[in-house]
Design a protein around this motif. Structure first.
Motif: not given
Length: 198
Positions: A23-25, A30-39, A88-91
């Motif tokens: 699970f990624i979320f 609650s959302l804590k990060y912006y998540l973008q799939i690198k691969s 996953i890129i997390k910020i």
């Protein structure tokens, strides 16, 4: 990609690995990060009380996930599950919102991306009223091909497995296999090394 990876990393983003079925979320968190799939490929879903699963989509490399929750305090109403090995890129949410405020064009780009995904959900939801699997699959493939900017026949390589296509349009995988064979005979698509060319 939705947001330039170098920009995200310059603001302190981290790269996190996930294995298939991680699970990624989860729904209700609650959302804590912006998540973008690198691969990799992610499944956005809900599990129903009767044990069935409802799949909303399969975002992959370059897509972001759960971004609509950046602007609200609502908890996730869906799960994000890795279906392949993923990076996953997390910020952090606060940092990401600061980036958007400093770069209004990025906010417009992200809003357009979210609007496109919402449009896709509207299209998929109309499939509930269509009984013909060939029509459902044709509409899905037409949309995907146009979205990714392909025009010529057989130029779009469908990035989804047959099981994923079945899940997206709400039919059994056996139905998808028969429908694809039928479409191939009608020269609506080609099969090349198990890849679907539309």
């Amino acid at each position: 990609m939705v947001i330039c990876e170098d920009l995200l990393f310059s603001y302190g983003a981290k790269l996190e690995g996930y294995n298939s079925n991680d699970f990624i979320f989860q729904e209700g968190t609650s959302l804590k990060y912006y998540l973008q799939i690198k691969s990799g490929t992610v499944k956005i879903n809900n599990f129903m009380e009767n044990g069935k699963e409802f799949v909303h989509g399969f975002p992959f490399d370059g897509h972001c996930i759960g971004e609509s929750y950046l602007y609200t305090d609502n908890k996730y109403a869906v799960n994000a599950v890795a279906i392949t090995k993923c990076e996953i890129i997390k910020i952090e949410k606060k940092t990401f919102l600061e980036i958007l405020l400093k770069n209004p064009k990025l906010m417009l780009k992200l809003n357009r991306y979210t609007a496109d995904r919402l449009h896709f959900r509207y299209i998929i939801s109309t499939f509930l009223t269509i009984s013909d699997p060939l029509l459902k699959l044709t509409r899905l493939l037409d949309y995907l091909k146009a979205y990714f900017g392909f025009i010529e026949k057989y130029t779009y390589i469908v990035p989804y497995t047959r099981q994923q296509l079945a899940t997206l349009i709400g039919v059994r995988v056996e139905t998808i296999i028969r429908t694809i064979k039928k479409m191939e005979k009608q020269k609506l698509l080609k099969i090349n090394s198990s890849k679907i060319l539309y």
